[in-house]
Design a protein around this motif. Structure first.
Motif, PDB file in Angstrom:
ATOM      1  N   MET A   1       2.046  13.858 -13.713  1.00 35.67           N
ATOM      2  CA  MET A   1       2.825  14.452 -14.794  1.00 35.67           C
ATOM      3  C   MET A   1       3.216  15.885 -14.464  1.00 35.67           C
ATOM      4  O   MET A   1       4.282  16.355 -14.820  1.00 35.67           O
ATOM      5  N   ALA A   2       2.345  16.588 -13.718  1.00 36.87           N
ATOM      6  CA  ALA A   2       2.607  17.995 -13.431  1.00 36.87           C
ATOM      7  C   ALA A   2       3.931  18.182 -12.691  1.00 36.87           C
ATOM      8  O   ALA A   2       4.639  19.162 -12.911  1.00 36.87           O
ATOM      9  N   THR A   3       4.284  17.252 -11.802  1.00 35.93           N
ATOM     10  CA  THR A   3       5.509  17.384 -11.023  1.00 35.93           C
ATOM     11  C   THR A   3       6.752  17.178 -11.880  1.00 35.93           C
ATOM     12  O   THR A   3       7.845  17.483 -11.435  1.00 35.93           O
ATOM     13  N   GLN A   4       6.592  16.639 -13.076  1.00 42.01           N
ATOM     14  CA  GLN A   4       7.730  16.404 -13.956  1.00 42.01           C
ATOM     15  C   GLN A   4       8.003  17.582 -14.873  1.00 42.01           C
ATOM     16  O   GLN A   4       9.028  17.614 -15.553  1.00 42.01           O
ATOM     17  N   VAL A   5       7.117  18.537 -14.923  1.00 37.22           N
ATOM     18  CA  VAL A   5       7.245  19.671 -15.829  1.00 37.22           C
ATOM     19  C   VAL A   5       7.919  20.821 -15.106  1.00 37.22           C
ATOM     20  O   VAL A   5       7.533  21.187 -13.988  1.00 37.22           O
ATOM     21  N   LEU A   6       8.907  21.410 -15.721  1.00 33.80           N
ATOM     22  CA  LEU A   6       9.577  22.558 -15.139  1.00 33.80           C
ATOM     23  C   LEU A   6       8.675  23.785 -15.210  1.00 33.80           C
ATOM     24  O   LEU A   6       7.933  23.981 -16.176  1.00 33.80           O
ATOM     25  N   SER A   7       8.790  24.624 -14.193  1.00 35.72           N
ATOM     26  CA  SER A   7       8.029  25.864 -14.181  1.00 35.72           C
ATOM     27  C   SER A   7       8.688  26.887 -15.103  1.00 35.72           C
ATOM     28  O   SER A   7       9.867  26.756 -15.480  1.00 35.72           O
ATOM     29  N   ALA A   8       7.943  27.939 -15.430  1.00 39.99           N
ATOM     30  CA  ALA A   8       8.497  29.027 -16.237  1.00 39.99           C
ATOM     31  C   ALA A   8       9.695  29.657 -15.535  1.00 39.99           C
ATOM     32  O   ALA A   8      10.686  30.046 -16.182  1.00 39.99           O
ATOM     33  N   GLU A   9       9.648  29.736 -14.202  1.00 44.83           N
ATOM     34  CA  GLU A   9      10.758  30.305 -13.437  1.00 44.83           C
ATOM     35  C   GLU A   9      12.010  29.431 -13.534  1.00 44.83           C
ATOM     36  O   GLU A   9      13.128  29.951 -13.641  1.00 44.83           O
ATOM     37  N   GLN A  10      11.833  28.104 -13.475  1.00 45.51           N
ATOM     38  CA  GLN A  10      12.982  27.206 -13.596  1.00 45.51           C
ATOM     39  C   GLN A  10      13.601  27.277 -14.987  1.00 45.51           C
ATOM     40  O   GLN A  10      14.834  27.285 -15.134  1.00 45.51           O
ATOM     41  N   ILE A  11      12.774  27.334 -16.001  1.00 42.08           N
ATOM     42  CA  ILE A  11      13.283  27.439 -17.367  1.00 42.08           C
ATOM     43  C   ILE A  11      14.037  28.749 -17.558  1.00 42.08           C
ATOM     44  O   ILE A  11      15.129  28.782 -18.141  1.00 42.08           O
ATOM     45  N   ALA A  12      13.489  29.830 -17.035  1.00 41.99           N
ATOM     46  CA  ALA A  12      14.160  31.131 -17.131  1.00 41.99           C
ATOM     47  C   ALA A  12      15.493  31.111 -16.390  1.00 41.99           C
ATOM     48  O   ALA A  12      16.497  31.675 -16.865  1.00 41.99           O
ATOM     49  N   ALA A  13      15.532  30.464 -15.221  1.00 45.20           N
ATOM     50  CA  ALA A  13      16.779  30.376 -14.443  1.00 45.20           C
ATOM     51  C   ALA A  13      17.838  29.589 -15.205  1.00 45.20           C
ATOM     52  O   ALA A  13      19.026  29.956 -15.188  1.00 45.20           O
ATOM     53  N   TYR A  14      17.437  28.521 -15.874  1.00 50.11           N
ATOM     54  CA  TYR A  14      18.383  27.736 -16.681  1.00 50.11           C
ATOM     55  C   TYR A  14      18.995  28.606 -17.774  1.00 50.11           C
ATOM     56  O   TYR A  14      20.223  28.615 -17.976  1.00 50.11           O
ATOM     57  N   HIS A  15      18.174  29.329 -18.488  1.00 48.64           N
ATOM     58  CA  HIS A  15      18.682  30.147 -19.596  1.00 48.64           C
ATOM     59  C   HIS A  15      19.485  31.344 -19.089  1.00 48.64           C
ATOM     60  O   HIS A  15      20.429  31.778 -19.758  1.00 48.64           O
ATOM     61  N   ARG A  16      19.163  31.837 -17.905  1.00 47.73           N
ATOM     62  CA  ARG A  16      19.899  32.973 -17.338  1.00 47.73           C
ATOM     63  C   ARG A  16      21.242  32.530 -16.750  1.00 47.73           C
ATOM     64  O   ARG A  16      22.273  33.172 -16.962  1.00 47.73           O
ATOM     65  N   ASN A  17      21.234  31.416 -16.004  1.00 50.34           N
ATOM     66  CA  ASN A  17      22.412  30.996 -15.238  1.00 50.34           C
ATOM     67  C   ASN A  17      23.200  29.870 -15.881  1.00 50.34           C
ATOM     68  O   ASN A  17      24.346  29.625 -15.513  1.00 50.34           O
ATOM     69  N   GLY A  18      22.575  29.132 -16.792  1.00 51.37           N
ATOM     70  CA  GLY A  18      23.245  28.007 -17.437  1.00 51.37           C
ATOM     71  C   GLY A  18      23.037  26.687 -16.730  1.00 51.37           C
ATOM     72  O   GLY A  18      23.543  25.655 -17.191  1.00 51.37           O
ATOM     73  N   TYR A  19      22.265  26.678 -15.636  1.00 50.64           N
ATOM     74  CA  TYR A  19      22.035  25.438 -14.893  1.00 50.64           C
ATOM     75  C   TYR A  19      20.842  25.608 -13.962  1.00 50.64           C
ATOM     76  O   TYR A  19      20.459  26.729 -13.618  1.00 50.64           O
TER      77      TYR A  19
END
Length: 280
Positions: A1-19
């Motif tokens: 399950m851990a590999t399916q969860v986005l990291s805090a860095e990935q979530i931040a990148a999505y909100h910063r860049n839009g993708y």
């Protein structure tokens, strides 16, 4: 399950860049089953819509609403998909599947997609909250500059909704604002290997060139909303029905039904292609 969860860095990148891009989201075996089904299932061909770009080249897509017990339904309902989507959408309500579409850009003839935001279309469905809408593109074949991969304007989701009008048979964004965005923000070519996934915000400006290569560029794009996001001009029901999540193994190992059971969109029923008066 851990590999399916986005990291805090990935979530931040999505909100910063839009993708964000998830490399190897689907295995080679999963992509082989999906692509083979797309090529061989008659329902995809019979329900395909042709949309002309400004030059008259055709882009072909098949769009359906309710995710079923077929291999594409298993992908859109998979645990690895819904876990990540739920992390990125703005709210705690259950994730719902708005629609999925198979994008079919054939060699030499596959048309372009003009600059647009998905919410530029979905605004006509009268969805209330663009931060509760997103799309996920899974590459069934390699996508690169030569065959018309997706281009995005990094961070452009922060502009909010841009006015849209008709470009050929497509709905395109106001080019004054697009050109302003291109002078202000970075243009990114989202080159993908087959099996990679691109998660992007409903207000991210994006486009793609015609496919002038010798090979096809096919992808599946699934669009999601939260149950809390009301749509006042949408007759389908999947957008308000929580996804019945299936294990990832379903994509490869479960018996899959025919796509002919799906509720495909007819071109004449698409609100995005109807004039409301503000497209001029």
């Amino acid at each position: 399950m851990a590999t399916q969860v986005l990291s805090a860095e990935q979530i931040a990148a999505y909100h910063r860049n839009g993708y964000i891009v998830i490399k190897g989201f689907c295995s080679a075996a999963e992509i082989d089953r999906l692509y083979t089904t797309a090529l061989n299932d008659d329902a995809m061909r019979k329900n395909a819509l042709d949309l002309n770009d400004q030059s008259g080249k055709k882009t072909r897509l098949s769009l359906w609403f309710t995710p079923g017990n077929d291999v594409f339904g298993y992908l859109t309902r998979s645990e690895k998909m819904i876990t990540r989507v739920s992390q990125l959408l703005d709210g705690d309500a259950p994730v719902c599947h708005f629609h999925s579409k198979l994008m079919q850009k054939e060699p030499k003839v596959g048309g372009a997609w003009e600059w647009h935001q998905d919410y530029g279309y979905w605004y006509k469905n009268q969805f209330m909250f663009p931060d509760q809408l997103m799309s996920v593109m899974v590459a069934l074949t390699k996508a690169n500059k030569e065959n018309g991969c997706l281009q995005v304007i990094k961070g452009s989701h922060k502009l909010g909704r841009v006015n849209h009008g008709f470009s050929g048979e497509q709905v395109g964004a106001d080019m004054t604002m697009v050109n302003n965005a291109l002078q202000t923000m970075e243009l990114v070519y989202c080159e993908l290997e087959h099996g990679d996934a691109l998660f992007f915000h409903s207000n991210l400006l994006h486009r793609s060139e015609a496919n002038l290569s010798d090979g096809p560029r096919w992808s599946i794009i699934s669009c999601y909303s939260l149950q809390s996001n009301l749509a006042y001009n949408e007759t389908s029901t999947s957008w308000k029905t929580p996804v019945a999540v299936v294990p990832n193994e379903a994509i490869l190992n479960w018996d899959a039904g025919s796509l002919s059971n799906n509720d495909f969109l007819a071109k004449e029923n698409d609100p995005a292609l109807k004039e409301t008066g503000w497209e001029k």
